[in-house]
Design a protein around this motif. Structure first.
Motif, mmCIF file in Angstrom:
data_model
loop_
_atom_site.group_PDB
_atom_site.id
_atom_site.type_symbol
_atom_site.label_atom_id
_atom_site.label_comp_id
_atom_site.label_asym_id
_atom_site.label_seq_id
_atom_site.Cartn_x
_atom_site.Cartn_y
_atom_site.Cartn_z
ATOM 1 N N GLN A 3 0.843 -1.185 0.000
ATOM 2 C CA GLN A 3 0.000 0.000 0.000
ATOM 3 C C GLN A 3 0.880 1.238 0.000
ATOM 4 N N GLU A 141 -12.315 4.092 2.025
ATOM 5 C CA GLU A 141 -11.998 4.817 0.790
ATOM 6 C C GLU A 141 -10.509 5.150 0.704
ATOM 7 N N GLN A 144 -8.470 2.016 -0.013
ATOM 8 C CA GLN A 144 -8.575 1.646 -1.433
ATOM 9 C C GLN A 144 -7.712 2.565 -2.286
ATOM 10 N N TYR A 145 -7.708 3.851 -1.939
ATOM 11 C CA TYR A 145 -6.865 4.826 -2.641
ATOM 12 C C TYR A 145 -5.393 4.427 -2.527
ATOM 13 N N THR A 147 -4.180 1.459 -1.926
ATOM 14 C CA THR A 147 -3.948 0.206 -2.650
ATOM 15 C C THR A 147 -3.830 0.453 -4.151
ATOM 16 N N ASP A 148 -4.716 1.294 -4.687
ATOM 17 C CA ASP A 148 -4.682 1.588 -6.118
ATOM 18 C C ASP A 148 -3.384 2.288 -6.509
ATOM 19 N N GLU A 149 -2.948 3.233 -5.681
ATOM 20 C CA GLU A 149 -1.713 3.951 -5.995
ATOM 21 C C GLU A 149 -0.507 3.016 -5.925
ATOM 22 N N ALA A 151 -0.425 -0.072 -6.662
ATOM 23 C CA ALA A 151 -0.401 -1.028 -7.780
ATOM 24 C C ALA A 151 0.579 -0.575 -8.860
ATOM 25 N N SER A 152 0.596 0.731 -9.146
ATOM 26 C CA SER A 152 1.540 1.237 -10.154
ATOM 27 C C SER A 152 2.969 1.183 -9.640
#
Length: 288
Positions: A3, A141, A144-145, A147-149, A151-152
């Motif tokens: 994360q 939220e 999740q933010y 986690t998404d960041e 990923a890159s």
């Protein structure tokens, strides 16, 4: 799954008399640096909120805020009529003229102490339960933010580790030429001295010298560190600190290889490895 420590979460709750906005922002930090701002009548709930945030976000510079906007016609602040009237009368006595504008006196009176009174709002447990549920929404939220960041970031890490592995293979391929080059240089230096040498002694000294330049251990350890980095990256938990330690060990092996290389083509590959590692170091600071 890693994360990022950078994130943002928001939840809005519309109550009968007020609108409650919950915001959570986070940036990277070595430890958990938590700043909580909530209205005074929710202060008794601050400790549970801090515990909830600490458990969910673990690390980072976190700013948590609850903003309340009154939407009903009623207000908790009222004019203290008796006090204001008394102020006006006193001001009229000071002026002592019949032409004094009461509006102007009123403007001055409401600025006086105790002209306005605010009734303290008591905590409503049912209301807080709704707010607490929306705090969970904001936390979900921001997680999740993060986690998404991340990923890159994970894609970038894997690519750079693959690049380091590629340069390590180049180092391995160049090692034979490096040893031959070192032997040739030493032999030429001896020949340039134009003195008789004992070949056996020369071979012994050469072996001793080459042992000091041997990088087999560094190559093996670096390969192991690269694999361990990828293994740690694939774990269910985000292990930013552990990944940072692994990177430090990788840096030691690369630096040692560079100092022992003594061969320009190999040093070029080492420089490329250092460049890739520096890019990982910069990004790993933002991993939870």
């Amino acid at each position: 799954m890693i994360q990022s420590m950078t994130g943002y979460g928001k939840a809005v709750l519309q109550l009968p008399t007020k609108k409650v906005t919950i915001e959570i922002k986070s940036l990277n930090s070595k430890n958990l640096d938590l700043n909580v701002r909530i209205p005074s009548y929710y202060k008794e709930k601050e400790l549970p909120v801090r515990k909830k945030l600490a458990a969910a976000l673990v690390r980072g510079k976190v700013d948590f805020s609850i903003f309340v906007e009154m939407t009903a016609d009623e207000t908790s602040t009222t004019v203290n009529h008796g006090v204001v009237k008394e102020y006006i009368q006193q001001l009229r006595n000071v002026v002592q003229t019949g032409s004094t504008d009461d509006v102007e006196l009123l403007k001055m009176a409401v600025r006086m102490p105790d002209a306005l009174k605010t009734e303290r709002e008591e905590l409503d447990e049912n209301e807080w339960n709704l707010i607490d549920e929306h705090i969970d929404v904001a936390i979900k939220e921001i997680v999740q933010y993060r986690t998404d960041e991340a990923a890159s970031l994970e894609i970038d890490f894997k690519q750079r580790i693959a690049n380091i592995k590629m340069y390590l293979e180049e180092v391995k391929a160049l090692d034979g030429d490096r040893i031959a080059n070192v032997k040739a240089r030493l032999k030429k230096a001896i020949d340039d001295l134009k003195v008789d040498t004992d070949e056996n002694r020369f071979e012994q000294e050469l072996i001793y010298y080459l042992e000091k330049l041997d990088i087999n251990e560094e190559k093996v350890r670096l390969a192991n560190h690269l694999d361990y980095f990828l293994e740690t990256l694939a774990t269910p938990d985000s292990n930013g600190k552990k990944l940072g330690f692994v990177i430090q060990e990788m840096g030691r092996e690369i630096n040692t290889t560079g100092s022992k290389a003594n061969f320009a083509p190999m040093q070029k590959s080492v420089i490329q490895m250092k460049n890739e590692l520096e890019q990982i170091k910069e990004q790993i600071l933002n991993v939870l």
